[in-house]
Design a protein around this motif. Structure first.
Motif, PDB file in Angstrom:
ATOM      1  N   TYR A  39      -0.800 -34.295-111.711  1.00  6.27           N
ATOM      2  CA  TYR A  39      -0.957 -34.577-113.135  1.00  6.27           C
ATOM      3  C   TYR A  39      -0.406 -33.407-113.936  1.00  6.27           C
ATOM      4  CZ  TYR A  39      -4.965 -31.447-112.776  1.00  6.27           C
ATOM      5  OH  TYR A  39      -5.771 -30.359-112.537  1.00  6.27           O
ATOM      6  N   LYS A  40      -0.265 -33.618-115.242  1.00  5.28           N
ATOM      7  CA  LYS A  40       0.215 -32.566-116.132  1.00  5.28           C
ATOM      8  C   LYS A  40      -0.891 -32.117-117.056  1.00  5.28           C
ATOM      9  CE  LYS A  40       3.584 -34.078-118.435  1.00  5.28           C
ATOM     10  NZ  LYS A  40       4.354 -35.273-118.470  1.00  5.28           N
ATOM     11  N   GLU A  41      -0.889 -30.826-117.325  1.00  5.56           N
ATOM     12  CA  GLU A  41      -1.773 -30.257-118.323  1.00  5.56           C
ATOM     13  C   GLU A  41      -0.917 -29.911-119.535  1.00  5.56           C
ATOM     14  OE1 GLU A  41      -4.980 -26.620-118.753  1.00  5.56           O
ATOM     15  OE2 GLU A  41      -3.475 -26.521-117.187  1.00  5.56           O
ATOM     16  N   ASP A  42      -1.315 -30.396-120.704  1.00  8.56           N
ATOM     17  CA  ASP A  42      -0.593 -30.131-121.942  1.00  8.56           C
ATOM     18  C   ASP A  42      -0.995 -28.752-122.457  1.00  8.56           C
ATOM     19  OD1 ASP A  42       0.536 -30.049-124.460  1.00  8.56           O
ATOM     20  OD2 ASP A  42      -0.443 -31.868-125.189  1.00  8.56           O
ATOM     21  N   VAL A  46       4.462 -26.424-123.818  1.00 11.96           N
ATOM     22  CA  VAL A  46       4.989 -26.788-122.494  1.00 11.96           C
ATOM     23  C   VAL A  46       3.913 -27.546-121.736  1.00 11.96           C
ATOM     24  CG1 VAL A  46       6.569 -24.815-122.321  1.00 11.96           C
ATOM     25  CG2 VAL A  46       4.243 -24.623-121.444  1.00 11.96           C
ATOM     26  N   ASP A  47       4.302 -28.149-120.634  1.00 12.95           N
ATOM     27  CA  ASP A  47       3.368 -28.800-119.722  1.00 12.95           C
ATOM     28  C   ASP A  47       3.339 -28.012-118.422  1.00 12.95           C
ATOM     29  OD1 ASP A  47       2.738 -30.944-121.383  1.00 12.95           O
ATOM     30  OD2 ASP A  47       4.337 -32.202-120.589  1.00 12.95           O
ATOM     31  N   CYS A  48       2.248 -28.139-117.681  1.00 18.15           N
ATOM     32  CA  CYS A  48       2.129 -27.503-116.372  1.00 18.15           C
ATOM     33  C   CYS A  48       1.673 -28.565-115.373  1.00 18.15           C
ATOM     34  CB  CYS A  48       1.116 -26.365-116.420  1.00 18.15           C
ATOM     35  SG  CYS A  48       0.927 -25.490-114.855  1.00 18.15           S
ATOM     36  N   ILE A  49       2.461 -28.769-114.331  1.00 14.29           N
ATOM     37  CA  ILE A  49       2.121 -29.763-113.311  1.00 14.29           C
ATOM     38  C   ILE A  49       1.128 -29.163-112.328  1.00 14.29           C
ATOM     39  CG2 ILE A  49       3.012 -31.146-111.394  1.00 14.29           C
ATOM     40  CD1 ILE A  49       5.551 -31.555-113.027  1.00 14.29           C
ATOM     41  N   HIS A  50       0.074 -29.921-112.057  1.00 16.68           N
ATOM     42  CA  HIS A  50      -0.967 -29.544-111.098  1.00 16.68           C
ATOM     43  C   HIS A  50      -0.968 -30.545-109.948  1.00 16.68           C
ATOM     44  CE1 HIS A  50      -3.354 -26.704-113.709  1.00 16.68           C
ATOM     45  NE2 HIS A  50      -2.539 -27.259-114.588  1.00 16.68           N
ATOM     46  N   VAL A  51      -1.241 -30.068-108.757  1.00 16.94           N
ATOM     47  CA  VAL A  51      -1.335 -30.930-107.585  1.00 16.94           C
ATOM     48  C   VAL A  51      -2.685 -30.649-106.923  1.00 16.94           C
ATOM     49  CG1 VAL A  51      -0.317 -31.530-105.357  1.00 16.94           C
ATOM     50  CG2 VAL A  51       1.159 -30.923-107.275  1.00 16.94           C
ATOM     51  N   ASN A  52      -3.560 -31.666-106.914  1.00 15.80           N
ATOM     52  CA  ASN A  52      -4.861 -31.554-106.258  1.00 15.80           C
ATOM     53  C   ASN A  52      -4.748 -32.057-104.828  1.00 15.80           C
ATOM     54  OD1 ASN A  52      -6.046 -30.645-108.590  1.00 15.80           O
ATOM     55  ND2 ASN A  52      -7.083 -32.559-109.059  1.00 15.80           N
ATOM     56  N   ILE A  53      -5.227 -31.262-103.879  1.00 18.13           N
ATOM     57  CA  ILE A  53      -5.233 -31.627-102.471  1.00 18.13           C
ATOM     58  C   ILE A  53      -6.678 -31.859-102.071  1.00 18.13           C
ATOM     59  CG2 ILE A  53      -4.570 -30.925-100.137  1.00 18.13           C
ATOM     60  CD1 ILE A  53      -2.190 -31.013-102.108  1.00 18.13           C
ATOM     61  N   THR A  86       8.939 -40.775-105.763  1.00 15.05           N
ATOM     62  CA  THR A  86       9.211 -40.718-107.203  1.00 15.05           C
ATOM     63  C   THR A  86       8.114 -39.981-107.973  1.00 15.05           C
ATOM     64  OG1 THR A  86       8.131 -42.855-107.514  1.00 15.05           O
ATOM     65  CG2 THR A  86      10.537 -42.866-107.170  1.00 15.05           C
ATOM     66  N   TRP A  87       7.253 -39.263-107.251  1.00 18.93           N
ATOM     67  CA  TRP A  87       6.073 -38.664-107.890  1.00 18.93           C
ATOM     68  C   TRP A  87       6.437 -37.727-109.038  1.00 18.93           C
ATOM     69  CZ3 TRP A  87       4.543 -33.617-108.446  1.00 18.93           C
ATOM     70  CH2 TRP A  87       5.219 -32.657-107.686  1.00 18.93           C
ATOM     71  N   PHE A  88       7.449 -36.899-108.857  1.00 16.09           N
ATOM     72  CA  PHE A  88       7.758 -35.900-109.891  1.00 16.09           C
ATOM     73  C   PHE A  88       8.160 -36.577-111.201  1.00 16.09           C
ATOM     74  CE2 PHE A  88      10.491 -33.113-112.320  1.00 16.09           C
ATOM     75  CZ  PHE A  88       9.666 -32.012-112.461  1.00 16.09           C
ATOM     76  N   GLN A  89       9.032 -37.574-111.138  1.00 15.34           N
ATOM     77  CA  GLN A  89       9.471 -38.273-112.350  1.00 15.34           C
ATOM     78  C   GLN A  89       8.285 -38.963-113.026  1.00 15.34           C
ATOM     79  OE1 GLN A  89      11.059 -38.522-109.395  1.00 15.34           O
ATOM     80  NE2 GLN A  89      12.943 -37.445-109.867  1.00 15.34           N
ATOM     81  N   PHE A  93       7.419 -37.255-116.778  1.00 13.94           N
ATOM     82  CA  PHE A  93       7.862 -38.006-117.958  1.00 13.94           C
ATOM     83  C   PHE A  93       6.915 -39.158-118.253  1.00 13.94           C
ATOM     84  CE2 PHE A  93      11.571 -36.201-115.836  1.00 13.94           C
ATOM     85  CZ  PHE A  93      12.010 -35.349-116.837  1.00 13.94           C
ATOM     86  N   PRO A  94       6.580 -39.404-119.505  1.00 16.77           N
ATOM     87  CA  PRO A  94       6.999 -38.669-120.691  1.00 16.77           C
ATOM     88  C   PRO A  94       6.267 -37.325-120.807  1.00 16.77           C
ATOM     89  CG  PRO A  94       5.488 -40.403-121.335  1.00 16.77           C
ATOM     90  CD  PRO A  94       5.732 -40.545-119.852  1.00 16.77           C
ATOM     91  N   ALA A  95       6.870 -36.444-121.559  1.00 16.61           N
ATOM     92  CA  ALA A  95       6.302 -35.111-121.771  1.00 16.61           C
ATOM     93  C   ALA A  95       4.981 -35.194-122.530  1.00 16.61           C
ATOM     94  CB  ALA A  95       7.299 -34.256-122.550  1.00 16.61           C
TER      95      ALA A  95
END
Length: 113
Positions: A39-42, A46-53, A86-89, A93-95
């Motif tokens: 997910y992204k944090e606003d 800018v945004d910051c992508i986080h990945v929870n494992i 396709t996870w990154f796209q 997006f959208p920002a």
């Protein structure tokens, strides 16, 4: 999760091997990963992508793109786990939207022989 040596040098808490990786003193096999959510944090500008494992033992840890070891960890995930291509796209997006996406979930199906 990060430790510092003398003179504030960051130490990468991850090391990798064929069956998985170590996170500090914790050994994790690739097959112990139950679910991965991105997910992204606003952050306003800018945004910051986080990945929870999420692991099978209910342990959860987060890696985000501001960490210096983020790209290496994502590359290792993509090489060792069938995450959604396709996870990154879908997350990027959208920002400025959270765009939370499950990019991997271990099958709940079990077969008896």
């Amino acid at each position: 999760m990060w430790f510092r040596k003398k003179h504030k040098e960051l130490i990468n808490p991850f090391s990798y091997h064929e069956s998985g990786f170590n996170l500090n003193d914790l050994h994790i096999n690739w097959n112990e990963i139950y679910k991965i959510t991105a997910y992204k944090e606003d952050l306003i500008t800018v945004d910051c992508i986080h990945v929870n494992i999420e692991l099978e033992n209910d342990t959860i840890f987060t890696v985000h793109e501001d960490l210096s070891m983020y790209n290496e960890f994502i590359e290792q995930l993509e090489e060792n786990i069938e995450i959604k291509p396709t996870w990154f796209q879908e997350v990027a997006f959208p920002a400025f939207e959270r765009n939370e996406t499950v990019i991997y979930e271990k099958s709940k199906i079990s077969f008896s022989q």
